[in-house]
Design a protein around this motif. Structure first.
Motif, PDB file in Angstrom:
ATOM      1  N   PHE A  79       0.825  -1.204   0.000  1.00  0.00           N
ATOM      2  CA  PHE A  79       0.000   0.000   0.000  1.00  0.00           C
ATOM      3  C   PHE A  79       0.863   1.258   0.000  1.00  0.00           C
ATOM      4  N   LEU A 136       1.763   1.696  -3.577  1.00  0.00           N
ATOM      5  CA  LEU A 136       0.599   2.210  -4.306  1.00  0.00           C
ATOM      6  C   LEU A 136       0.397   3.702  -4.022  1.00  0.00           C
ATOM      7  N   ALA A 137       0.633   4.111  -2.786  1.00  0.00           N
ATOM      8  CA  ALA A 137       0.510   5.532  -2.438  1.00  0.00           C
ATOM      9  C   ALA A 137       1.508   6.360  -3.242  1.00  0.00           C
ATOM     10  N   HIS A 192      -4.170   8.607  -3.043  1.00  0.00           N
ATOM     11  CA  HIS A 192      -2.837   8.546  -2.434  1.00  0.00           C
ATOM     12  C   HIS A 192      -2.947   8.621  -0.908  1.00  0.00           C
ATOM     13  N   PHE A 199      -4.369   5.306   0.452  1.00  0.00           N
ATOM     14  CA  PHE A 199      -3.369   4.232   0.419  1.00  0.00           C
ATOM     15  C   PHE A 199      -2.303   4.461   1.493  1.00  0.00           C
TER      16      PHE A 199
END
Length: 73
Positions: free
Chosen positions: A32, A35-36, A59, A62
């Motif tokens: 995560f 992903l952010a 963002h 995440f």
């Protein structure tokens, strides 16, 4: 606008599914977090302010998930 060809980023979904199944909190937090970072980079490339705002909020979500799972809560 100049078009460039890029190699697609491999999906992290299989890794995330495995980490979730295994309850691997550090791996979940790491994915995560990545992903952010990726959504923040995409937000800077967004063609509209609305899309940039949506990606910015994604963002933040995440990032919050990464922090929560990394903290062991």
């Amino acid at each position: 606008m100049t078009s460039t060809t890029q190699t697609p980023t491999p999906s992290r979904l299989p890794d995330l599914a495995e980490a979730l199944w295994d309850g691997d909190r550090p791996a979940i937090a790491k994915i995560f977090g990545e992903l952010a970072d990726e959504t923040l980079a995409l937000a800077s490339l967004a063609p509209t302010r609305d899309l940039a705002g949506d990606l910015g909020r994604l963002h933040e979500d995440f990032h919050a998930i990464a922090l929560e799972w990394g903290a062991g809560r």
